[in-house]
Design an enzyme around this catalytic site. Sequence first.
Site, mmCIF file in Angstrom:
data_model
loop_
_atom_site.group_PDB
_atom_site.id
_atom_site.type_symbol
_atom_site.label_atom_id
_atom_site.label_comp_id
_atom_site.label_asym_id
_atom_site.label_seq_id
_atom_site.Cartn_x
_atom_site.Cartn_y
_atom_site.Cartn_z
ATOM 1 N N SER A 1 8.820 0.303 -6.263
ATOM 2 C CA SER A 1 8.315 1.672 -6.264
ATOM 3 C C SER A 1 6.981 1.738 -5.523
ATOM 4 O O SER A 1 6.411 0.708 -5.144
ATOM 5 C CB SER A 1 8.118 2.178 -7.705
ATOM 6 N N ILE B 1 3.651 2.019 -3.331
ATOM 7 C CA ILE B 1 3.194 1.480 -2.052
ATOM 8 C C ILE B 1 4.033 0.274 -1.640
ATOM 9 O O ILE B 1 4.358 0.103 -0.469
ATOM 10 C CB ILE B 1 1.704 1.074 -2.124
ATOM 11 N N SER C 1 -8.971 -2.485 -5.203
ATOM 12 C CA SER C 1 -9.028 -1.047 -5.445
ATOM 13 C C SER C 1 -10.365 -0.435 -5.027
ATOM 14 O O SER C 1 -11.426 -1.015 -5.262
ATOM 15 C CB SER C 1 -8.816 -0.785 -6.946
ATOM 16 N N TYR D 1 -8.677 -3.883 -15.789
ATOM 17 C CA TYR D 1 -8.070 -3.703 -14.463
ATOM 18 C C TYR D 1 -9.071 -4.031 -13.352
ATOM 19 O O TYR D 1 -8.755 -4.809 -12.439
ATOM 20 C CB TYR D 1 -7.576 -2.265 -14.319
ATOM 21 N N LYS E 1 -9.266 -6.921 -10.402
ATOM 22 C CA LYS E 1 -9.315 -6.585 -8.981
ATOM 23 C C LYS E 1 -10.519 -7.223 -8.274
ATOM 24 O O LYS E 1 -10.408 -7.625 -7.113
ATOM 25 C CB LYS E 1 -9.305 -5.062 -8.798
#
Length: 294
Positions: A14, A16, A143, A172, A176
């Site tokens: 799904s 990107i 991100s 998260y 990253k």
Amino acid sequence: MEDKKICLITGANSGIGKAAAIQIAKKGYHVILACRNQTRGEKALQDVKTVSSSESVELMLVDMSLKSSIKDMVKKYRAKYNKLDILINNAAFFDISQKEVKLTNEGIESVWATNHLGPVLLTQLLLEPLELSPQGRVITISSKGLIVHPFIQVQLEDPEFRTRKFNVSKAYYQSKIAQVTYTYWLAKKLENTKITVNCVRVTNVKLDISRYPNLSSLARFAYSLKSKSSLSPEEMAKTYTYLATSDEVSRVTGKYFDEKNQMVSSSKYSHNFENVNKVMDLTMKYLETSLVVQ
């Protein structure tokens, strides 16, 4: 297949990842969708084949939160293929409604396991096939949200929130920034090889809110507003495709790219190699018993 370049994309069922799979398949590459869920993976496989007009697409199952699953997929990959040209570590776990720590079946906090440990283990286990490519490429994903968290660091004493209060955003963004440090570390390790390692700074991309049934109505409203200024997955995937296929970046390594294919800088913390080495020492302690494929 002998003359085709092979691109493996995690989390390609799904968003990107799927959009990038279509774009790269259109360019004549053999694309492997590495997905956790067989049903969703098989649907994505058919979609990618149809939209790209390519039959040179296949599905491999892997749960990026589990070291055992990653090792199993690598065994299957290496039994079938000698080389790998492009690895895109796209899969990530970020349930914006999550309030408490969730452990994987192997007992590791799931965000840390999926978003950082998993990509590192997969990459390390696939270095040999990447070295057999005329020009192997590793693409990691971070991100743009890190700009709002300029001082975030990997909490070396407690990356899994065992003793501190869990916050899914902190978990998260910690994962990253860890991926950014891994990019710089691996690029340096491989600087005398033909393998390049670069990181994509993903900006706001339209979310499928149906994937988060536990969201409050207020959060749903906030995300609907945010999505108006967000890129489509297809637009963001163009940077993945650029880094994966363009001759312009065949010798570029250890860099951080935005959605306009421009090099950007990351935090001072992530560029400090004392910090980088500490993060990677910690990472390798988690992975040391898993770094050999039998």
